[in-house]
Write a protein that holds these residues in place. Structure first.
Motif, PDB file in Angstrom:
ATOM      1  N   VAL A 204       0.863  -1.184   0.000  1.00 37.36           N
ATOM      2  CA  VAL A 204       0.000   0.000   0.000  1.00 37.36           C
ATOM      3  C   VAL A 204       0.898   1.231   0.000  1.00 37.36           C
ATOM      4  O   VAL A 204       1.810   1.338   0.833  1.00 37.36           O
ATOM      5  N   PHE A 205       0.677   2.102  -0.950  1.00 38.43           N
ATOM      6  CA  PHE A 205       1.398   3.378  -0.976  1.00 38.43           C
ATOM      7  C   PHE A 205       0.425   4.456  -0.503  1.00 38.43           C
ATOM      8  O   PHE A 205      -0.623   4.667  -1.110  1.00 38.43           O
ATOM      9  N   VAL A 206       0.790   5.106   0.567  1.00 39.13           N
ATOM     10  CA  VAL A 206      -0.114   6.090   1.154  1.00 39.13           C
ATOM     11  C   VAL A 206       0.098   7.437   0.459  1.00 39.13           C
ATOM     12  O   VAL A 206       1.230   7.903   0.329  1.00 39.13           O
ATOM     13  N   CYS A 207      -1.004   8.020   0.002  1.00 41.37           N
ATOM     14  CA  CYS A 207      -0.889   9.341  -0.622  1.00 41.37           C
ATOM     15  C   CYS A 207      -1.665  10.359   0.216  1.00 41.37           C
ATOM     16  O   CYS A 207      -2.429   9.983   1.111  1.00 41.37           O
ATOM     17  N   HIS A 208      -1.458  11.616  -0.100  1.00 43.44           N
ATOM     18  CA  HIS A 208      -2.040  12.661   0.752  1.00 43.44           C
ATOM     19  C   HIS A 208      -3.564  12.665   0.713  1.00 43.44           C
ATOM     20  O   HIS A 208      -4.214  13.120   1.643  1.00 43.44           O
ATOM     21  N   LYS A 209      -4.136  12.124  -0.382  1.00 40.77           N
ATOM     22  CA  LYS A 209      -5.605  12.121  -0.491  1.00 40.77           C
ATOM     23  C   LYS A 209      -6.244  11.017   0.342  1.00 40.77           C
ATOM     24  O   LYS A 209      -7.439  11.029   0.578  1.00 40.77           O
ATOM     25  N   MET A 210      -5.441  10.068   0.769  1.00 38.74           N
ATOM     26  CA  MET A 210      -5.970   8.894   1.458  1.00 38.74           C
ATOM     27  C   MET A 210      -6.330   9.231   2.908  1.00 38.74           C
ATOM     28  O   MET A 210      -5.486   9.733   3.648  1.00 38.74           O
ATOM     29  N   SER A 211      -7.580   8.961   3.278  1.00 38.43           N
ATOM     30  CA  SER A 211      -7.984   9.198   4.668  1.00 38.43           C
ATOM     31  C   SER A 211      -7.574   7.989   5.510  1.00 38.43           C
ATOM     32  O   SER A 211      -7.163   6.954   4.974  1.00 38.43           O
ATOM     33  N   LEU A 212      -7.764   8.117   6.830  1.00 38.04           N
ATOM     34  CA  LEU A 212      -7.460   6.989   7.718  1.00 38.04           C
ATOM     35  C   LEU A 212      -8.343   5.789   7.372  1.00 38.04           C
ATOM     36  O   LEU A 212      -7.884   4.646   7.367  1.00 38.04           O
ATOM     37  N   VAL A 213      -9.609   6.079   7.068  1.00 38.26           N
ATOM     38  CA  VAL A 213     -10.545   4.994   6.712  1.00 38.26           C
ATOM     39  C   VAL A 213     -10.099   4.332   5.405  1.00 38.26           C
ATOM     40  O   VAL A 213     -10.072   3.104   5.284  1.00 38.26           O
ATOM     41  N   ARG A 216      -7.106   2.094   6.039  1.00 40.39           N
ATOM     42  CA  ARG A 216      -7.501   0.848   6.709  1.00 40.39           C
ATOM     43  C   ARG A 216      -8.140  -0.120   5.698  1.00 40.39           C
ATOM     44  O   ARG A 216      -7.838  -1.320   5.684  1.00 40.39           O
ATOM     45  N   GLN A 217      -8.984   0.440   4.836  1.00 38.46           N
ATOM     46  CA  GLN A 217      -9.637  -0.406   3.821  1.00 38.46           C
ATOM     47  C   GLN A 217      -8.618  -0.979   2.838  1.00 38.46           C
ATOM     48  O   GLN A 217      -8.712  -2.136   2.432  1.00 38.46           O
ATOM     49  N   GLU A 218      -7.659  -0.139   2.464  1.00 33.84           N
ATOM     50  CA  GLU A 218      -6.616  -0.599   1.536  1.00 33.84           C
ATOM     51  C   GLU A 218      -5.844  -1.767   2.153  1.00 33.84           C
ATOM     52  O   GLU A 218      -5.559  -2.757   1.497  1.00 33.84           O
ATOM     53  N   ILE A 219      -5.487  -1.625   3.409  1.00 35.36           N
ATOM     54  CA  ILE A 219      -4.730  -2.680   4.093  1.00 35.36           C
ATOM     55  C   ILE A 219      -5.557  -3.967   4.164  1.00 35.36           C
ATOM     56  O   ILE A 219      -5.088  -5.044   3.804  1.00 35.36           O
ATOM     57  N   ASP A 220      -6.811  -3.825   4.609  1.00 34.16           N
ATOM     58  CA  ASP A 220      -7.674  -5.008   4.743  1.00 34.16           C
ATOM     59  C   ASP A 220      -7.901  -5.701   3.400  1.00 34.16           C
ATOM     60  O   ASP A 220      -8.014  -6.925   3.327  1.00 34.16           O
ATOM     61  N   SER A 221      -7.968  -4.881   2.336  1.00 33.51           N
ATOM     62  CA  SER A 221      -8.254  -5.466   1.009  1.00 33.51           C
ATOM     63  C   SER A 221      -7.119  -6.383   0.542  1.00 33.51           C
ATOM     64  O   SER A 221      -7.328  -7.242  -0.317  1.00 33.51           O
ATOM     65  N   ARG A 222      -5.933  -6.235   1.103  1.00 29.07           N
ATOM     66  CA  ARG A 222      -4.809  -7.080   0.677  1.00 29.07           C
ATOM     67  C   ARG A 222      -4.917  -8.510   1.218  1.00 29.07           C
ATOM     68  O   ARG A 222      -4.241  -9.411   0.735  1.00 29.07           O
ATOM     69  N   LYS A 223      -5.777  -8.707   2.198  1.00 31.75           N
ATOM     70  CA  LYS A 223      -5.909 -10.049   2.793  1.00 31.75           C
ATOM     71  C   LYS A 223      -6.407 -11.068   1.778  1.00 31.75           C
ATOM     72  O   LYS A 223      -6.127 -12.249   1.871  1.00 31.75           O
ATOM     73  N   LYS A 224      -7.174 -10.576   0.792  1.00 29.85           N
ATOM     74  CA  LYS A 224      -7.778 -11.520  -0.177  1.00 29.85           C
ATOM     75  C   LYS A 224      -6.714 -12.216  -1.029  1.00 29.85           C
ATOM     76  O   LYS A 224      -6.991 -13.237  -1.657  1.00 29.85           O
ATOM     77  N   TYR A 225      -5.516 -11.676  -1.061  1.00 31.73           N
ATOM     78  CA  TYR A 225      -4.466 -12.291  -1.879  1.00 31.73           C
ATOM     79  C   TYR A 225      -3.764 -13.450  -1.163  1.00 31.73           C
ATOM     80  O   TYR A 225      -2.894 -14.102  -1.725  1.00 31.73           O
ATOM     81  N   GLY A 226      -4.131 -13.645   0.108  1.00 27.99           N
ATOM     82  CA  GLY A 226      -3.601 -14.786   0.836  1.00 27.99           C
ATOM     83  C   GLY A 226      -2.186 -14.615   1.363  1.00 27.99           C
ATOM     84  O   GLY A 226      -1.593 -15.563   1.874  1.00 27.99           O
ATOM     85  N   MET A 227      -1.638 -13.417   1.239  1.00 31.20           N
ATOM     86  CA  MET A 227      -0.298 -13.164   1.798  1.00 31.20           C
ATOM     87  C   MET A 227      -0.476 -12.928   3.297  1.00 31.20           C
ATOM     88  O   MET A 227      -1.515 -12.441   3.737  1.00 31.20           O
ATOM     89  N   LYS A 242      -0.389   9.070   9.436  1.00 30.31           N
ATOM     90  CA  LYS A 242      -1.563   8.247   9.096  1.00 30.31           C
ATOM     91  C   LYS A 242      -1.239   6.764   9.256  1.00 30.31           C
ATOM     92  O   LYS A 242      -2.023   6.002   9.809  1.00 30.31           O
ATOM     93  N   ILE A 243      -0.071   6.391   8.762  1.00 28.24           N
ATOM     94  CA  ILE A 243       0.322   4.976   8.845  1.00 28.24           C
ATOM     95  C   ILE A 243       0.391   4.549  10.303  1.00 28.24           C
ATOM     96  O   ILE A 243      -0.157   3.512  10.700  1.00 28.24           O
ATOM     97  N   LYS A 244       1.031   5.367  11.129  1.00 27.76           N
ATOM     98  CA  LYS A 244       1.210   4.992  12.544  1.00 27.76           C
ATOM     99  C   LYS A 244      -0.141   4.851  13.240  1.00 27.76           C
ATOM    100  O   LYS A 244      -0.355   3.921  14.016  1.00 27.76           O
ATOM    101  N   THR A 245      -1.040   5.773  12.950  1.00 20.03           N
ATOM    102  CA  THR A 245      -2.364   5.726  13.576  1.00 20.03           C
ATOM    103  C   THR A 245      -3.104   4.437  13.201  1.00 20.03           C
ATOM    104  O   THR A 245      -3.636   3.732  14.053  1.00 20.03           O
ATOM    105  N   VAL A 246      -3.118   4.148  11.901  1.00 22.31           N
ATOM    106  CA  VAL A 246      -3.886   2.985  11.436  1.00 22.31           C
ATOM    107  C   VAL A 246      -3.225   1.679  11.874  1.00 22.31           C
ATOM    108  O   VAL A 246      -3.920   0.755  12.336  1.00 22.31           O
ATOM    109  N   VAL A 247      -1.921   1.619  11.773  1.00 21.62           N
ATOM    110  CA  VAL A 247      -1.219   0.377  12.132  1.00 21.62           C
ATOM    111  C   VAL A 247      -1.399   0.068  13.618  1.00 21.62           C
ATOM    112  O   VAL A 247      -1.532  -1.093  14.006  1.00 21.62           O
ATOM    113  N   ASP A 248      -1.463   1.104  14.451  1.00 24.76           N
ATOM    114  CA  ASP A 248      -1.687   0.908  15.893  1.00 24.76           C
ATOM    115  C   ASP A 248      -2.995   0.183  16.156  1.00 24.76           C
ATOM    116  O   ASP A 248      -3.124  -0.563  17.123  1.00 24.76           O
TER     117      ASP A 248
END
Lengths: 284, 77
Positions: A204-213, A216-227, A242-248
Protein backbone atom coordinates in the motif's frame (compact mmCIF):
# COMPACT_ATOMS: atom_id res chain seq x y z
CA UNK A 1 19.20 23.41 -47.15
CA UNK A 2 21.38 22.41 -44.21
CA UNK A 3 21.36 24.04 -40.81
CA UNK A 4 24.55 25.90 -41.56
CA UNK A 5 23.21 27.03 -44.94
CA UNK A 6 20.01 28.22 -43.31
CA UNK A 7 21.96 30.28 -40.81
CA UNK A 8 24.38 31.45 -43.48
CA UNK A 9 21.54 32.57 -45.74
CA UNK A 10 19.84 34.33 -42.87
CA UNK A 11 22.96 36.11 -41.72
CA UNK A 12 24.07 37.09 -45.22
CA UNK A 13 20.88 39.10 -45.51
CA UNK A 14 21.51 40.94 -42.28
CA UNK A 15 23.83 43.84 -41.57
CA UNK A 16 27.17 42.62 -40.20
CA UNK A 17 26.80 43.49 -36.55
CA UNK A 18 29.66 41.38 -35.36
CA UNK A 19 32.93 40.67 -36.99
CA UNK A 20 32.53 37.05 -37.86
CA UNK A 21 32.47 35.13 -41.05
CA UNK A 22 30.48 31.95 -41.54
CA UNK A 23 31.86 29.52 -44.03
CA UNK A 24 28.82 27.62 -45.26
CA UNK A 25 31.07 24.93 -46.71
CA UNK A 26 32.35 24.07 -43.25
CA UNK A 27 29.40 22.51 -41.43
CA UNK A 28 31.40 22.12 -38.25
CA UNK A 29 31.51 25.88 -37.74
CA UNK A 30 28.36 25.99 -35.63
CA UNK A 31 27.93 23.48 -32.84
CA UNK A 32 24.56 24.49 -31.47
CA UNK A 33 21.83 26.86 -32.49
CA UNK A 34 19.58 28.62 -30.05
CA UNK A 35 16.62 30.79 -30.96
CA UNK A 36 15.57 33.64 -28.71
CA UNK A 37 13.28 36.62 -28.90
CA UNK A 38 14.01 39.94 -27.27
CA UNK A 39 14.29 43.60 -28.10
CA UNK A 40 17.84 44.27 -27.00
CA UNK A 41 20.03 41.47 -28.42
CA UNK A 42 21.59 41.51 -31.85
CA UNK A 43 19.87 39.57 -34.66
CA UNK A 44 22.50 36.91 -34.33
CA UNK A 45 25.56 36.20 -32.22
CA UNK A 46 28.27 33.63 -32.52
CA UNK A 47 30.17 32.44 -29.52
CA UNK A 48 33.72 31.65 -30.67
CA UNK A 49 34.43 29.63 -27.53
CA UNK A 50 31.93 26.85 -28.21
CA UNK A 51 30.88 27.81 -31.75
CA UNK A 52 27.28 28.22 -30.66
CA UNK A 53 25.01 30.56 -32.52
CA UNK A 54 22.03 32.51 -31.22
CA UNK A 55 19.41 33.97 -33.52
CA UNK A 56 17.05 36.63 -32.19
CA UNK A 57 13.62 36.39 -33.81
CA UNK A 58 12.75 39.75 -32.31
CA UNK A 59 15.07 41.45 -34.80
CA UNK A 60 13.92 39.64 -37.95
CA UNK A 61 11.08 40.64 -40.21
CA UNK A 62 8.22 38.18 -40.60
CA UNK A 63 9.35 36.80 -43.95
CA UNK A 64 12.95 36.11 -42.87
CA UNK A 65 11.73 34.58 -39.65
CA UNK A 66 9.29 32.23 -41.38
CA UNK A 67 11.80 31.23 -44.07
CA UNK A 68 14.44 30.52 -41.45
CA UNK A 69 12.20 28.46 -39.15
CA UNK A 70 10.52 26.45 -41.89
CA UNK A 71 13.88 25.67 -43.50
CA UNK A 72 15.11 24.32 -40.17
CA UNK A 73 12.17 21.93 -39.97
CA UNK A 74 12.35 21.00 -43.65
CA UNK A 75 15.97 20.00 -43.13
CA UNK A 76 14.89 17.53 -40.45
CA UNK A 77 16.02 19.48 -37.42
CA UNK A 78 13.96 19.36 -34.24
CA UNK A 79 12.82 22.66 -32.76
CA UNK A 80 12.75 22.11 -29.03
CA UNK A 81 12.05 24.37 -26.07
CA UNK A 82 15.24 24.90 -24.01
CA UNK A 83 13.60 23.47 -20.89
CA UNK A 84 12.51 20.35 -22.78
CA UNK A 85 16.02 19.93 -24.23
CA UNK A 86 17.43 20.05 -20.69
CA UNK A 87 14.96 17.39 -19.63
CA UNK A 88 15.86 15.16 -22.59
CA UNK A 89 19.56 15.57 -21.69
CA UNK A 90 18.92 14.76 -18.01
CA UNK A 91 16.84 11.74 -18.93
CA UNK A 92 19.50 10.41 -21.30
CA UNK A 93 22.22 10.94 -18.70
CA UNK A 94 20.26 8.95 -16.12
CA UNK A 95 19.38 6.23 -18.58
CA UNK A 96 23.04 5.76 -19.46
CA UNK A 97 23.88 4.89 -15.83
CA UNK A 98 24.94 1.19 -15.94
CA UNK A 99 22.46 0.15 -13.21
CA UNK A 100 19.59 1.63 -15.21
CA UNK A 101 20.86 0.08 -18.42
CA UNK A 102 20.88 -3.32 -16.71
CA UNK A 103 17.32 -2.86 -15.44
CA UNK A 104 16.02 -1.81 -18.85
CA UNK A 105 17.79 -4.75 -20.43
CA UNK A 106 16.20 -7.07 -17.86
CA UNK A 107 12.69 -5.68 -18.30
CA UNK A 108 12.72 -5.32 -22.05
CA UNK A 109 12.40 -9.05 -22.72
CA UNK A 110 10.01 -9.84 -19.87
CA UNK A 111 7.27 -7.25 -19.61
CA UNK A 112 4.67 -6.02 -22.11
CA UNK A 113 6.43 -3.63 -24.52
CA UNK A 114 3.93 -0.88 -23.76
CA UNK A 115 5.05 -0.91 -20.11
CA UNK A 116 8.72 -0.36 -20.83
CA UNK A 117 8.45 3.41 -21.28
CA UNK A 118 6.56 3.65 -17.98
CA UNK A 119 9.52 2.03 -16.23
CA UNK A 120 11.95 4.27 -18.09
CA UNK A 121 10.03 7.31 -16.88
CA UNK A 122 9.81 5.79 -13.39
CA UNK A 123 13.59 5.25 -13.27
CA UNK A 124 14.07 8.90 -14.18
CA UNK A 125 11.56 9.82 -11.49
CA UNK A 126 13.49 7.74 -8.96
CA UNK A 127 16.79 9.39 -9.89
CA UNK A 128 15.18 12.81 -9.41
CA UNK A 129 13.75 11.65 -6.08
CA UNK A 130 17.17 10.50 -4.88
CA UNK A 131 18.56 13.91 -5.77
CA UNK A 132 15.83 15.60 -3.73
CA UNK A 133 14.35 17.39 -6.77
CA UNK A 134 10.87 17.43 -5.30
CA UNK A 135 9.27 19.78 -7.86
CA UNK A 136 10.45 17.57 -10.73
CA UNK A 137 9.34 14.43 -8.88
CA UNK A 138 5.83 15.81 -8.37
CA UNK A 139 5.54 16.88 -12.00
CA UNK A 140 6.89 13.67 -13.53
CA UNK A 141 4.74 11.47 -11.33
CA UNK A 142 1.68 13.44 -12.36
CA UNK A 143 2.65 13.13 -16.03
CA UNK A 144 3.10 9.37 -15.69
CA UNK A 145 -0.28 9.08 -13.96
CA UNK A 146 -2.02 11.27 -16.54
CA UNK A 147 -0.71 9.12 -19.37
CA UNK A 148 -0.84 5.63 -17.85
CA UNK A 149 -3.42 5.87 -15.05
CA UNK A 150 -3.33 3.57 -12.02
CA UNK A 151 -0.75 1.28 -13.57
CA UNK A 152 1.53 4.28 -14.13
CA UNK A 153 1.12 5.39 -10.53
CA UNK A 154 1.78 1.85 -9.27
CA UNK A 155 4.93 1.46 -11.36
CA UNK A 156 6.22 4.88 -10.30
CA UNK A 157 5.69 3.97 -6.63
CA UNK A 158 7.08 0.43 -6.96
CA UNK A 159 10.17 1.70 -8.73
CA UNK A 160 10.89 4.44 -6.20
CA UNK A 161 10.36 2.02 -3.29
CA UNK A 162 12.89 -0.43 -4.77
CA UNK A 163 10.57 -3.31 -5.69
CA UNK A 164 12.44 -3.88 -8.92
CA UNK A 165 15.70 -4.82 -7.27
CA UNK A 166 14.22 -6.25 -4.09
CA UNK A 167 11.31 -8.24 -5.44
CA UNK A 168 10.82 -8.41 -9.21
CA UNK A 169 14.36 -9.32 -10.26
CA UNK A 170 14.90 -11.81 -7.39
CA UNK A 171 11.52 -13.41 -8.20
CA UNK A 172 12.64 -14.01 -11.76
CA UNK A 173 15.95 -15.43 -10.59
CA UNK A 174 14.07 -17.90 -8.36
CA UNK A 175 11.76 -18.89 -11.19
CA UNK A 176 14.75 -19.53 -13.38
CA UNK A 177 16.31 -21.80 -10.77
CA UNK A 178 13.22 -23.97 -10.66
CA UNK A 179 13.22 -26.83 -13.16
CA UNK A 180 11.70 -24.63 -15.82
CA UNK A 181 12.93 -23.59 -19.18
CA UNK A 182 13.50 -19.90 -19.68
CA UNK A 183 10.24 -19.42 -21.55
CA UNK A 184 8.12 -20.86 -18.75
CA UNK A 185 10.09 -18.80 -16.22
CA UNK A 186 9.27 -15.72 -18.28
CA UNK A 187 5.64 -16.71 -18.53
CA UNK A 188 5.34 -17.22 -14.74
CA UNK A 189 7.20 -13.99 -14.16
CA UNK A 190 4.83 -12.11 -16.44
CA UNK A 191 1.84 -13.31 -14.38
CA UNK A 192 3.53 -12.15 -11.16
CA UNK A 193 4.50 -8.88 -12.78
CA UNK A 194 0.97 -8.16 -14.05
CA UNK A 195 -0.51 -8.87 -10.64
CA UNK A 196 2.06 -6.65 -8.94
CA UNK A 197 1.73 -3.61 -11.20
CA UNK A 198 -2.05 -3.80 -11.61
CA UNK A 199 -3.19 -4.77 -8.12
CA UNK A 200 -0.32 -4.23 -5.64
CA UNK A 201 -1.26 -7.46 -3.82
CA UNK A 202 0.96 -6.90 -0.78
CA UNK A 203 1.76 -3.22 -0.90
CA UNK A 204 0.00 0.00 0.00
CA UNK A 205 1.40 3.38 -0.98
CA UNK A 206 -0.11 6.09 1.15
CA UNK A 207 -0.89 9.34 -0.62
CA UNK A 208 -2.04 12.66 0.75
CA UNK A 209 -5.61 12.12 -0.49
CA UNK A 210 -5.97 8.89 1.46
CA UNK A 211 -7.98 9.20 4.67
CA UNK A 212 -7.46 6.99 7.72
CA UNK A 213 -10.55 4.99 6.71
CA UNK A 214 -9.24 4.62 3.15
CA UNK A 215 -5.90 3.40 4.43
CA UNK A 216 -7.50 0.85 6.71
CA UNK A 217 -9.64 -0.41 3.82
CA UNK A 218 -6.62 -0.60 1.54
CA UNK A 219 -4.73 -2.68 4.09
CA UNK A 220 -7.67 -5.01 4.74
CA UNK A 221 -8.25 -5.47 1.01
CA UNK A 222 -4.81 -7.08 0.68
CA UNK A 223 -5.91 -10.05 2.79
CA UNK A 224 -7.78 -11.52 -0.18
CA UNK A 225 -4.47 -12.29 -1.88
CA UNK A 226 -3.60 -14.79 0.84
CA UNK A 227 -0.30 -13.16 1.80
CA UNK A 228 0.38 -13.07 5.51
CA UNK A 229 1.76 -9.55 5.46
CA UNK A 230 1.35 -6.15 3.86
CA UNK A 231 4.01 -3.52 3.17
CA UNK A 232 2.97 0.07 3.74
CA UNK A 233 4.96 3.00 2.38
CA UNK A 234 4.55 6.67 3.12
CA UNK A 235 6.50 9.82 2.44
CA UNK A 236 5.99 13.05 4.38
CA UNK A 237 4.93 13.78 7.93
CA UNK A 238 1.19 13.56 7.27
CA UNK A 239 1.40 10.18 5.56
CA UNK A 240 3.78 8.83 8.19
CA UNK A 241 1.35 9.91 10.93
CA UNK A 242 -1.56 8.25 9.10
CA UNK A 243 0.32 4.98 8.85
CA UNK A 244 1.21 4.99 12.54
CA UNK A 245 -2.36 5.73 13.58
CA UNK A 246 -3.89 2.99 11.44
CA UNK A 247 -1.22 0.38 12.13
CA UNK A 248 -1.69 0.91 15.89
CA UNK A 249 -5.32 -0.10 15.52
CA UNK A 250 -4.73 -3.23 13.48
CA UNK A 251 -4.64 -6.64 15.09
CA UNK A 252 -1.30 -7.92 13.94
CA UNK A 253 0.87 -10.97 14.23
CA UNK A 254 4.08 -9.00 13.94
CA UNK A 255 5.31 -5.61 12.89
CA UNK A 256 8.50 -3.95 11.70
CA UNK A 257 9.28 -0.45 10.58
CA UNK A 258 12.08 1.43 8.92
CA UNK A 259 12.20 5.22 8.95
CA UNK A 260 14.62 7.27 6.91
CA UNK A 261 14.04 11.00 7.21
CA UNK A 262 10.41 11.58 6.32
CA UNK A 263 10.03 8.19 4.63
CA UNK A 264 8.36 5.36 6.51
CA UNK A 265 8.22 1.71 5.54
CA UNK A 266 6.15 -0.61 7.67
CA UNK A 267 5.54 -4.33 7.35
CA UNK A 268 2.53 -5.67 9.16
CA UNK A 269 2.01 -9.39 9.61
CA UNK A 270 -1.69 -10.17 9.55
CA UNK A 271 -3.11 -11.85 12.62
CA UNK A 272 -3.68 -15.46 11.75
CA UNK A 273 -7.24 -16.70 12.14
CA UNK A 274 -7.32 -19.39 14.78
CA UNK A 275 -9.69 -22.21 13.95
CA UNK A 276 -10.94 -23.86 17.10
CA UNK A 277 -12.06 -27.38 16.47
CA UNK A 278 -14.72 -28.64 18.77
CA UNK A 279 -14.29 -32.28 19.74
CA UNK A 280 -17.07 -34.33 18.31
CA UNK A 281 -19.48 -35.99 20.66
CA UNK A 282 -19.30 -39.78 20.65
CA UNK A 283 -21.69 -41.20 18.11
CA UNK A 284 -22.01 -37.88 16.31
CA UNK B 1 22.65 16.28 -39.75
CA UNK B 2 19.29 14.56 -39.32
CA UNK B 3 17.26 15.30 -36.21
CA UNK B 4 19.65 17.90 -34.89
CA UNK B 5 18.13 19.82 -32.02
CA UNK B 6 17.69 23.57 -32.32
CA UNK B 7 16.59 25.03 -29.02
CA UNK B 8 14.34 28.02 -28.51
CA UNK B 9 13.59 30.11 -25.47
CA UNK B 10 10.21 30.40 -23.79
CA UNK B 11 10.00 33.96 -25.12
CA UNK B 12 10.32 32.71 -28.71
CA UNK B 13 7.50 30.17 -28.34
CA UNK B 14 4.75 32.32 -29.86
CA UNK B 15 6.99 33.31 -32.79
CA UNK B 16 7.66 29.64 -33.51
CA UNK B 17 3.95 28.81 -33.40
CA UNK B 18 3.17 31.79 -35.66
CA UNK B 19 5.69 30.66 -38.26
CA UNK B 20 3.88 27.34 -38.57
CA UNK B 21 0.42 28.85 -38.53
CA UNK B 22 -0.39 27.54 -35.09
CA UNK B 23 -1.81 29.39 -32.12
CA UNK B 24 -3.31 28.83 -28.70
CA UNK B 25 -7.10 28.96 -28.63
CA UNK B 26 -7.78 31.44 -25.85
CA UNK B 27 -11.11 29.78 -25.02
CA UNK B 28 -9.86 26.22 -24.59
CA UNK B 29 -6.10 26.61 -24.12
CA UNK B 30 -5.45 24.04 -26.86
CA UNK B 31 -3.22 24.52 -29.88
CA UNK B 32 -5.15 25.05 -33.10
CA UNK B 33 -4.08 25.19 -36.73
CA UNK B 34 -4.94 27.76 -39.39
CA UNK B 35 -8.39 26.20 -39.86
CA UNK B 36 -9.14 26.40 -36.15
CA UNK B 37 -8.75 22.63 -35.74
CA UNK B 38 -7.20 21.34 -32.52
CA UNK B 39 -3.81 19.80 -33.29
CA UNK B 40 -2.66 16.53 -31.76
CA UNK B 41 0.61 14.95 -30.66
CA UNK B 42 1.82 11.76 -32.39
CA UNK B 43 -0.03 9.83 -29.66
CA UNK B 44 -3.26 11.46 -30.77
CA UNK B 45 -3.56 13.62 -27.66
CA UNK B 46 -4.75 17.20 -28.12
CA UNK B 47 -1.94 19.55 -27.13
CA UNK B 48 -2.48 22.35 -24.67
CA UNK B 49 -0.51 25.49 -25.45
CA UNK B 50 1.30 25.30 -22.12
CA UNK B 51 2.48 21.78 -23.00
CA UNK B 52 3.90 22.72 -26.40
CA UNK B 53 7.61 21.88 -26.39
CA UNK B 54 8.56 21.91 -30.04
CA UNK B 55 8.18 20.68 -33.58
CA UNK B 56 9.73 18.19 -35.91
CA UNK B 57 9.26 17.18 -39.49
CA UNK B 58 6.75 14.54 -40.45
CA UNK B 59 3.56 16.32 -41.44
CA UNK B 60 4.73 18.72 -38.74
CA UNK B 61 4.86 16.66 -35.58
CA UNK B 62 4.00 18.50 -32.37
CA UNK B 63 6.20 17.67 -29.38
CA UNK B 64 4.62 17.78 -25.93
CA UNK B 65 6.61 18.71 -22.85
CA UNK B 66 5.67 15.74 -20.62
CA UNK B 67 8.29 13.11 -19.79
CA UNK B 68 6.48 10.38 -21.74
CA UNK B 69 6.61 12.41 -24.97
CA UNK B 70 10.23 13.42 -24.36
CA UNK B 71 11.27 9.78 -23.88
CA UNK B 72 9.72 8.94 -27.25
CA UNK B 73 11.46 11.94 -28.81
CA UNK B 74 14.76 10.92 -27.23
CA UNK B 75 14.52 7.55 -28.98
CA UNK B 76 14.38 9.29 -32.35
CA UNK B 77 17.42 11.53 -31.82
Amino acid sequence: MSLIEAIGKLISNLPPLINVKIDVKQPTVISTLNIIKDDHSQPYTLNPVDNSCTVNLGKLDAQKKNDFLTSLIEEGNVLLLEKAKSEVDSFRTEERVPENQAIIQFLSSKIPPEDLNIWRAALYLRASFKKGLSAIVTRIKLEIMEKYGDKGRNIANLCTAGYLEEWLIPSYEKLKQAPNDEESAKSSFLKLYMLLVNELPFTVFVCHKMSLVDLRQEIDSRKKYGMDFVNIHGIGEDNVAKIKTVVDEIEKENYSEEKKGNILFVRVGFKKNKTISTPKEPGE
Amino acid sequence: MKNRIVTFSQAAKTEILDAFNLKVDQATGYLIDGQGKIVSSPDGDPVEGRHFAGLKKGSLEIIKSDINSLIKLSDTL
